[in-house]
Design a protein around this motif. Structure first.
Motif, mmCIF file in Angstrom:
data_model
loop_
_atom_site.group_PDB
_atom_site.id
_atom_site.type_symbol
_atom_site.label_atom_id
_atom_site.label_comp_id
_atom_site.label_asym_id
_atom_site.label_seq_id
_atom_site.Cartn_x
_atom_site.Cartn_y
_atom_site.Cartn_z
ATOM 1 N N PRO A 34 0.814 -1.220 0.000
ATOM 2 C CA PRO A 34 0.000 0.000 0.000
ATOM 3 C C PRO A 34 0.847 1.271 0.000
ATOM 4 O O PRO A 34 1.889 1.325 0.648
ATOM 5 N N VAL A 35 0.423 2.251 -0.766
ATOM 6 C CA VAL A 35 1.131 3.536 -0.826
ATOM 7 C C VAL A 35 0.113 4.674 -0.826
ATOM 8 O O VAL A 35 -1.037 4.484 -1.195
ATOM 9 N N PHE A 36 0.554 5.832 -0.413
ATOM 10 C CA PHE A 36 -0.258 7.043 -0.597
ATOM 11 C C PHE A 36 0.535 8.102 -1.343
ATOM 12 O O PHE A 36 0.103 8.647 -2.327
ATOM 13 N N CYS A 37 1.720 8.395 -0.841
ATOM 14 C CA CYS A 37 2.465 9.482 -1.482
ATOM 15 C C CYS A 37 3.155 9.009 -2.750
ATOM 16 O O CYS A 37 3.355 9.770 -3.679
ATOM 17 N N TYR A 38 3.509 7.751 -2.806
ATOM 18 C CA TYR A 38 4.221 7.254 -3.982
ATOM 19 C C TYR A 38 3.299 7.253 -5.196
ATOM 20 O O TYR A 38 2.134 6.871 -5.107
ATOM 21 N N HIS A 39 3.824 7.672 -6.314
ATOM 22 C CA HIS A 39 3.098 7.547 -7.570
ATOM 23 C C HIS A 39 4.119 7.164 -8.628
ATOM 24 O O HIS A 39 5.173 7.792 -8.726
ATOM 25 N N VAL A 45 9.140 10.156 -2.571
ATOM 26 C CA VAL A 45 9.470 11.110 -1.517
ATOM 27 C C VAL A 45 9.432 10.481 -0.122
ATOM 28 O O VAL A 45 9.953 11.055 0.821
ATOM 29 N N GLY A 46 8.783 9.347 -0.008
ATOM 30 C CA GLY A 46 8.785 8.648 1.279
ATOM 31 C C GLY A 46 8.157 9.426 2.410
ATOM 32 O O GLY A 46 8.628 9.385 3.542
ATOM 33 N N MET A 47 7.085 10.157 2.128
ATOM 34 C CA MET A 47 6.483 11.019 3.157
ATOM 35 C C MET A 47 5.421 10.338 3.998
ATOM 36 O O MET A 47 5.298 10.611 5.173
ATOM 37 N N CYS A 48 4.592 9.539 3.348
ATOM 38 C CA CYS A 48 3.388 9.095 4.061
ATOM 39 C C CYS A 48 3.676 7.919 4.977
ATOM 40 O O CYS A 48 2.959 7.684 5.922
ATOM 41 N N ARG A 49 4.700 7.175 4.688
ATOM 42 C CA ARG A 49 5.171 6.038 5.481
ATOM 43 C C ARG A 49 4.201 4.853 5.453
ATOM 44 O O ARG A 49 4.249 3.989 6.309
ATOM 45 N N MET A 50 3.300 4.838 4.457
ATOM 46 C CA MET A 50 2.331 3.743 4.383
ATOM 47 C C MET A 50 2.989 2.464 3.903
ATOM 48 O O MET A 50 2.542 1.375 4.199
ATOM 49 N N CYS A 51 4.044 2.600 3.126
ATOM 50 C CA CYS A 51 4.604 1.437 2.431
ATOM 51 C C CYS A 51 5.662 0.712 3.248
ATOM 52 O O CYS A 51 6.438 -0.060 2.693
ATOM 53 N N LEU A 52 5.711 0.969 4.544
ATOM 54 C CA LEU A 52 6.759 0.365 5.368
ATOM 55 C C LEU A 52 6.732 -1.159 5.288
ATOM 56 O O LEU A 52 5.678 -1.777 5.393
ATOM 57 N N GLU A 84 11.269 -0.223 6.743
ATOM 58 C CA GLU A 84 11.787 0.692 5.723
ATOM 59 C C GLU A 84 10.725 0.956 4.656
ATOM 60 O O GLU A 84 9.829 0.143 4.450
ATOM 61 N N THR A 85 10.862 2.072 3.972
ATOM 62 C CA THR A 85 9.868 2.420 2.961
ATOM 63 C C THR A 85 10.158 1.710 1.638
ATOM 64 O O THR A 85 11.217 1.887 1.048
ATOM 65 N N ALA A 86 9.178 0.934 1.197
ATOM 66 C CA ALA A 86 9.335 0.179 -0.045
ATOM 67 C C ALA A 86 9.316 1.090 -1.261
ATOM 68 O O ALA A 86 9.794 0.729 -2.324
ATOM 69 N N CYS A 87 8.774 2.293 -1.077
ATOM 70 C CA CYS A 87 8.640 3.188 -2.234
ATOM 71 C C CYS A 87 9.928 3.937 -2.532
ATOM 72 O O CYS A 87 10.041 4.567 -3.563
ATOM 73 N N THR A 88 10.885 3.903 -1.606
ATOM 74 C CA THR A 88 12.109 4.664 -1.850
ATOM 75 C C THR A 88 13.324 3.754 -1.960
ATOM 76 O O THR A 88 14.407 4.217 -2.272
HETATM 77 S S1 FES Z 1 4.221 5.400 -0.299
HETATM 78 FE FE1 FES Z 1 4.406 7.098 1.002
HETATM 79 S S2 FES Z 1 6.253 6.645 2.039
HETATM 80 FE FE2 FES Z 1 6.166 5.079 0.592
#
Ligand code: FES
Ligand SMILES: Cc1cc2nc3c(=O)[nH]c(=O)nc-3n(C[C@H](O)[C@H](O)[C@H](O)COP(=O)(O)O)c2cc1C
Ligand code: SF4
Lengths: 844, 215, 431
Positions: A34-39, A45-52, A84-88
């Protein structure tokens, strides 16, 4: 080719290219992190921290630099103390990613709990309800109860207009920054931003006029919650009541793939109506973006109460309603009688099927098929257009794009976006225009010329080329390049791939034909023809102008003479009388005028017969884009009773005139077309409907990749091969441009603006405030000389007539030049001397 | 055209010269201070003017204003008197100081005196914790510290402003309380210069251990 | 006689004057570096000295310099003079009293990493100080110590001051760089770290003011000499900003490894009115709170030993709290600070600090129960390990340790809440 990396994600082995982020690697094997900030279209940017997630890496021996092995000989995997953030995080060899461990589940629950503390939970009245990643993820991972006291929630504005088209609900925003990054990174127009900080962080605009960007609607698609909504759809419907119908935008030659969302509605008597327009993914055409004109003007006209629904005949000087039978009979008889003297004048918003049948009819009656277009070069594009396999999204470092005589953002917003992004990726961008446009900021080379000398500029660039593969005509020598032209020409010649887009700025038919030819020569001499990502693109005025060329329609400089001497004029999807009063006079002189239209246009008012047609969202057909991709659109909503598609009207007239024509279905017309038009050989509705998997994967249940953009299941269309790609040996002609003497005084220049008063734009409720009245642009010095100020009401004197307009001062306009936007009420169609006077009254 | 530029052309050129030519955006903070100087707050047209000078969007400029506490988007008093009542100062009586000061001036924290002279604000740590109670004054002259204050000294300052008299000098830079010398003499007792060689055979040569940065 | 390495102005009058500073050996180290040493030799010397960053994280300075990416140019040096941690006021004194030694440190660092521009990022409140520094920089230019081809070498350098505008987060090095670039002061993703991707995307060294002020002495007198002070793993002296409820708050420059007791009682003059030390926050508001047992008071203040008593040394801003104060109040203060200073970029910090502050406020107002206290603790724990930068983490330290180590203060407050009629049992913070 990037090296492949092997890793494990949730016990699944994955092999992806080096540099792939963990989220994307997971997505490829069907695992949704799951992600929110990642697109996937933007930098992480790793801001929302949903993808931990939990990430383990093979332990490396410090001495040997080799992985440490356990007793079984398997590498020892070390997990860090933190998620850790999977999006970054990019993948690395031997990595083990755990996205379903208890620690990860707890982490997701915690982040959701944090997000929900400030969320209003007004899902029952939220437009995003049903297609909201926050809602879905809460269902899946969220805490069942809230530990946060309702009283301590922030209460914020719920109807905050960021601009005329986009509303912000500040309580719903989860500060993911996607909207801000879209405008900044992708569009390069940072007109929305964050302000304040901490829990007070909000989306805001300080620009004037607000969130005013041609791409603004896309932010509502990618906003992962219901914070951003469009004014047209807000509180309009629940997403699950909507049915998607695939279509293609009819507003410009890019051919963006779109989806109409439809639903039955009581106010329409229980019939289906279009509730909104969303992008449909086509990575080679529009990716997952569309411009605001597509979103807001693309369909609203169809619902206009002004639509024509009955055929009309002129009786005793009055247009009166008639039956179809009678109207068609009259038209057929008069056309037949006019054999040899019929002029069919058609606009580029017609489909290929319409144009094909119109051409059949016209040819059958030995008439002339004339295209409404003020720019030429369509045959050259068919020969030397971009080759099959072209994708602007693939251009980058080492490639070159030359944009000439075009204010591309106004003329074709999504091409602008894709060209800009190619420049971001490192492509050499050469912008050649008499004035500054929004593309200049991203250009590697910016060349200026005086209005009228666009062709001379290209010829000078040709002269600057080092190796000349054919002998150049002697007359070319007089076009001497300056050092800027030389540098740009060399950059273009040295590029791996090269594309030229020529547009509408200051263009009329003869000039643009000369320009297109010069561009074709430049492409030929620099070897940028015949292979993908090379060739010529015409930035046409209409969605299917290229299709019209391909079907055999040609524009003409002799309209006036043609009309006045014609025995019958058949005007389809065009309004010559509205465009130019002198053409109205010409039409008055012709014997018989038939207009086939959606609305009672100025031309329709003076016609002998008016035939009402089906609107694009109500029927099927195909368009051919400027990149010569043939794409299908589908009927989305029922047509009002009494209207008929253009191709069918043409066929019925033909039949009654004794011709054999196809009137049953668009697909059958297309089959005929494919059999007769050589470039379209082998195409069918079925082949146009084929798809293949695209990246990023969007539109699935997870919703967060690509937001509410739709997956393309209805067809990616087929890109045609230009002749240059089919045949190896290729010859381009030379033609010396005529010398034109320019007069003194003010020079009127026609330009294009996205929001004009075109037939399908004016009825849009959403864009009403954006579509301006008639205006003209001059620079400060010119305004001073005229002793006029910004926003002064003036009269533009043009060929003896006066037109009211507002005068606007724009520093980018060259001196003594008056820019006159097309389709805003002033019929300037070529470079022409004009005069400006003080107006007695303010224009309406 | 650009009033801000016209007014402060020399200052702006000086500011811009600090940053690489293609990084003009760095000057946004100093330019906001300039724009704020006279009125004590930043107006909408300032955003546009700064945006023009730096070739960025007005939104880019506006974002900065809201993020940082020393920029104000609303007018306040002629002088903003910003009292630190963060933990260290509060341990030394700052809350009480602030309360009494407000009482005496007849305003609440965040409010401006009716004559528009002073706005009292509570702020976070000012890096003067050993000299609490203290405040800083932000006004057309810039920002300066007044430390080791009492309610009386603070009121005197306000009185000075009110009577248009000379403003008492702010706390001097440099010397601080607790000036006594450290009682643990350091190993170079005999030298005063920096470059004196000291030989110490016992000192080990080991390089720093490889620790990972944790913040 | 010299007793200070950093606060030398306390012994040498007018050390803030260039000529005075030069009379006392000023800029000899810089001159030595640029005329006799290779950049790498300078870095190696600093590495050998064991100097660790004084900005909070204690990262070995020489090692950081050696990470500078030499394949990407230009390089930058940024001095972190944002000094905003509650309880910290040391960098300010250095820059006010001994500015040239700090500037010399910046200049040597710039030489070591071959930067031609260095920025000094000061918190906006240091407005006057920045103006003073600008004058000092001008004086250096006039003296030929800054500019092109300094002292006839081919090394050129310019220094610039840049004022922040009130944001604690801009002390975090990547947020600082964003701010210096004219953007919101929000931290960047790391890696990449500034030595490979810093200011304007170029390799950059960010060091604290105090860290840099150590450098001239290390270069002048050598790493060996430096290591004779402090402890094995924490060499050198450190400025301890002592504040809170002590008789003589102020900056004390002492060797690393000095005990809390010595700082508070020998130097700080002990506590008022015979009060007892109840708690110590050795790293400002970001500290885990130390229970001031006798054993704790005897703990040496260095990077390792502070951890043994359940805290960190951080920037060594020692806040002393006496036994009249309820820790419930202390935590409420820290939470107001962090809620105010969270930049809002990442979810746990943005939402968590807001949430914690509200629960804490309710506890203070007498509107909370046992469950709320548990939630507060839980929220703090849920923030931990999930934030983009350390600020979020910092915000939880006092909360978790405060509740764990001073539970009775909270219980007292809750009991009082349950029975509002009972007389005031919790002492006011300040009497
Ligand atoms: S999707 Fe937001 S920090 Fe990874
Ligand atoms: C929230 C936060 C605030 C910080 N504030 C400061 C500060 O005010 N001054 C400082 O020098 N370092 C501060 N730091 C540490 C810096 O990020 C960085 O580690 C330091 O400047 C590096 O310098 P050093 O190696 O010399 O210590 C802060 C870190 C964080 C996470
Ligand atoms: S408005 Fe939507 S897209 Fe923009 S930051 Fe908020 S949640 Fe994200």
């Amino acid at each position: 080719m990037a090296q492949l990396i092997s890793l494990m994600i949730d016990d699944k082995p994955v092999k992806v290219p080096e540099g792939t982020l963990i989220v994307n690697a997971a997505k490829k094997v069907g695992i949704d992190i799951p992600v929110f900030c990642y697109h996937p279209k933007m930098e992480p940017v790793g801001m929302c921290r949903m993808c931990l997630v939990e990430i383990g890496r093979p332990q490396i021996d410090r001495e040997t630099r080799k992985p440490v092995l356990d007793e079984q000989g398997n590498p020892v995997i070390q997990f860090g103390p933190k998620l850790e953030t999977a999006c970054t995080t990019p993948v690395s060899e031997g990595m083990v990613v755990m996205g379903m461990s208890d620690k990860v589940k707890k982490g997701r629950q915690d982040i959701l709990e944090f997000l929900l503390t400030s969320h209003p939970l007004d899902c029952p009245i939220c437009d995003k309800g049903g297609e909201c990643p926050l809602q879905n993820l809460t269902m899946e991972h969220g805490p069942g109860v809230s530990r946060f006291l309702y009283d301590e929630k922030m209460h914020l504005a719920k109807h905050y207009p960021l601009g005329d088209l986009i509303l912000l609900d500040r309580e719903r925003c989860i500060q993911c920054g996607r909207c801000v990054r879209f405008q900044d990174e992708i569009v390069g127009e940072p007109v929305i931003g964050f302000e304040q900080r901490g829990r007070s962080l909000q989306i805001e605009t300080f620009s004037d006029p607000g969130f005013d960007s041609y791409y603004s609607g896309n932010t509502t698609d990618i906003c992962p919650v219901g914070a951003l909504t469009t004014t047209d759809f807000r509180f309009g419907a629940r997403p699950w009541e909507l049915k998607p119908v695939a279509s293609v935008c009819s507003q410009c030659p890019v051919g963006c793939n779109i989806t109409y969302n439809i639903r039955r509605e009581a106010r329409a008597g229980g019939r289906y109506v279009i509730k909104r327009v969303l992008p449909r993914q086509h990575e080679e055409v529009n990716e997952i973006w569309i411009c605001d004109k597509a979103r807001f003007a693309g369909y609203q006209y169809a619902e206009s109460p002004e639509r024509l629904t009955r055929p009309m005949l002129r009786r005793n000087g009055e247009l009166v309603e008639s039956s179809w039978d009678e109207a068609l009979q009259v038209v057929a008889e008069r056309f037949k009688a006019a054999t040899g003297g019929l002029v069919t004048y058609a606009g580029g918003r017609l489909s290929n099927e319409d144009l094909f049948n119109l051409k059949q009819l016209t040819e059958g009656l030995k008439g002339q098929a004339i295209l409404k277009s003020s720019i030429g070069g369509g045959v050259l594009v068919a020969q030397m257009g971009v080759a099959k396999g072209t994708d602007l999204g693939k251009l980058g470092a080492g490639d070159a794009i030359l944009v000439i005589a075009s204010d591309l953002q106004e003329e074709a917003p999504i091409w602008w976006l894709r060209v800009k992004q190619a420049a971001d990726r490192g492509a050499t961008l050469i912008v050649v225009n008499p004035r500054q446009t929004r593309l200049d900021r991203f250009a590697t080379h910016t060349l200026r010329y005086d209005y009228g000398s666009e062709t001379a500029t290209v010829l000078a660039m040709i002269n600057a080329l080092e190796s000349k593969k054919t002998r150049l005509p002697d007359w070319l020598a007089k076009y001497r390049p300056n050092r800027f032209q030389t540098a740009a020409a060399k950059a273009f010649a040295g590029a791996k791939n090269g594309i030229i887009l020529f547009g509408q700025e200051g263009m009329d038919l003869p000039r643009s034909q000369e320009l297109a030819l010069a561009c074709a020569n430049l492409l030929f001499l620099t070897d940028h023809l015949g292979s993908p990502n090379n060739g010529l693109i015409g930035v046409w005025e209409s969605a299917n102008t290229q299709g019209a060329w391909d079907m055999g329609f040609r524009p003409s400089t002799e309209l006036k003479e043609m009309f006045s001497s014609a025995r019958a004029v058949y005007v389809v999807a065009a309004d010559p009388a509205g465009d130019d009063p002198s053409l109205a006079d010409a039409l008055e002189q012709s014997e018989f005028v038939v207009v086939q239209e959606l609305f009672l246009t100025s031309t329709a008012r003076l016609a002998d017969v008016v035939l009402p047609v089906t609107a694009q969202p109500e029927r099927e057909g195909t368009y051919t884009t400027g990149e010569r991709r043939v794409q299908r659109f589908f009927p989305a909503i029922p047509a009002p009773g009494g209207v008929i598609p253009d191709y069918e009207i043409a066929a019925r007239i033909g039949e009654r005139s004794g011709l054999k024509m196809e009137n049953r279905a668009a697909s059958l017309v297309f089959a005929q077309l494919a059999a007769r038009v050589s470039d379209y050989e082998g195409l069918s509705y079925r082949s146009l409907a084929e798809t293949h998997e695209q990246w990023p994967i969007i539109g699935r249940d997870d919703l967060y990749y690509g937001g509410t953009a739709y997956e393309n299941t209805q067809g990616l269309g087929v890109q045609l091969m230009p002749s240059s790609q089919k045949r190896k040996i290729f010859q381009v002609n030379w033609q010396e441009p005529p010398v034109r003497v320019s007069g003194k005084g003010l020079l009127g220049v026609p330009i294009t603006r996205l929001y004009d008063r075109g037939a399908t734009v004016t009825p849009s409720r959403s864009l009403a405030s954006r579509v301006p009245g008639p205006f003209i642009l001059v620079n400060e010095t010119t305004a001073q000389k005229l002793d006029m100020h910004n926003d002064a009401p003036v009269q533009l004197m043009l060929a003896g007539s006066a037109y009211s307009a507002m005068l606007r001062v724009d520093t980018a306009v060259p001196e003594s030049v008056v820019l006159v936007p097309r389709s805003l009420g002033i019929p300037l169609s070529e470079l022409q001397p004009v005069d400006i006077r003080v107006a007695e009254t303010t224009p309406a | 055209m650009n009033l801000l530029y016209e007014k402060y052309a020399a200052e702006i050129k000086h500011i811009l010269a600090k940053y690489p030519a293609d990084q003009k955006r760095s000057a946004v903070m100093p330019l906001l201070y300039l724009a704020q100087q006279e009125q004590g707050y930043i107006q909408k047209q300032d955003l546009q003017m700064i945006a023009e000078i730096l070739d960025i969007s007005a939104t880019d400029v506006g974002s900065i204003v809201g993020f940082y506490t020393l920029y104000h988007d609303h007018p306040g008093g002629k002088h903003r008197l910003q009292v630190c009542n963060d933990l260290p100062c509060a341990l030394r009586g700052a809350d009480e100081f602030l309360e009494k000061l407000c009482e005496n001036l007849g305003v609440q924290v965040g409010e401006t005196t009716p004559d528009g002279l002073v706005t009292i604000e509570a702020v976070m740590c000012l890096a003067g914790c050993d000299r609490a109670p203290l405040f800083q004054v932000q006004d057309a002259e810039g920002i300066r510290y007044y430390e080791n204050q009492t309610v009386e000294t603070a009121l005197q300052l306000v009185e000075h402003w009110r009577s248009d008299g000379a403003t008492p000098a702010p706390s001097p830079l440099g010397l601080r309380a607790g000036q006594e010398k450290s009682s643990t003499p350091l190993p170079d007792e005999t030298v005063t210069g920096l470059s004196a060689e000291v030989r110490d055979e016992t000192a080990s040569d080991t390089a720093a251990t490889e620790t990972q940065e944790t913040d | 006689m010299s007793t200070f390495l950093l606060l030398r102005h306390r012994e040498i009058p007018n050390l803030d004057q260039l000529d005075v500073y030069r009379q006392h050996g000023g800029f000899e180290a810089f001159q030595k570096a640029i005329t006799t040493l290779q950049p790498k030799e300078v870095t190696d010397e600093v590495k050998a000295s064991g100097l660790r960053g004084r900005g909070g994280a204690g990262f070995p300075t020489g090692m950081k310099w050696s990470f500078i990416d030499n394949n990407n140019w230009p390089h930058y040096v940024v001095a972190n003079a944002d000094e905003s941690e509650p309880g910290t006021f040391k960098d300010r004194e250095i820059m006010e009293g001994n500015p040239y030694q700090f500037l010399e440190g910046v200049m040597i660092c710039a030489y070591a990493v071959q930067a031609q521009s260095a920025y000094i990022y000061l918190r906006g409140e240091f407005w006057q100080l920045a103006a003073e520094l600008d004058k000092r920089i001008q004086a250096l230019e006039a003296a030929g110590l800054l500019g092109d081809n300094i002292l006839g070498t081919n090394f050129s350098l310019r220094l610039y001051t840049h004022l922040g505008a009130g944001a604690y987060i801009c002390g975090e090095e990547t947020a600082l760089l964003e701010s210096l670039e004219g953007k919101l002061g929000q931290p960047r993703l790391r890696p990449p770290f500034p030595p490979s991707y810093g200011l304007y995307g170029k390799p950059t060294i960010v060091n604290n003011v105090e860290t840099l002020t150590n450098v001239p002495l290390i270069v002048a007198r050598g790493a060996k000499w430096y290591k004779t002070m402090g402890t094995e793993r924490s060499p050198g002296t450190k400025i301890f900003s002592l504040c809170g409820q002590v008789n003589k708050p102020g900056n004390y420059e002492l060797p690393l490894g000095t005990t809390f007791r010595e700082l508070i009682f020998t130097h700080g003059g002990g506590l008022k009115d015979g009060r007892k030390v109840k708690a110590i926050m050795p790293a400002g508001a970001s500290s885990s709170i130390i229970v001031a047992t006798e054993e704790a008071l005897d703990t040496p203040m260095d990077y390792e030993n502070t951890q043994k008593v359940g805290s960190v040394l951080g920037s060594a801003s020692v806040i002393v709290i006496d036994d009249s104060v309820s820790m419930e109040w202390v935590i409420n203060k820290t939470l107001h600070f962090f809620k105010h200073e969270s930049c809002g970029k990442c979810t746990p910090c943005r939402e968590g600090t807001y949430w914690m502050m509200h629960i804490s406020d309710r506890i203070s107002r007498g509107q909370a129960n046992e469950e709320d206290l548990e939630t507060l603790n839980d929220v703090a724990l849920n923030i931990q390990g999930k934030c983009l930068c350390a600020l979020g983490e910092f915000s939880t330290m006092a909360v978790v340790t405060g509740i764990e180590r001073f539970k009775s203060d909270f219980e007292l407050r809750l009991a009082q809440n349950a029975n509002p009629e009972s007389p005031e049992t919790v002492l006011a913070a300040v009497d």
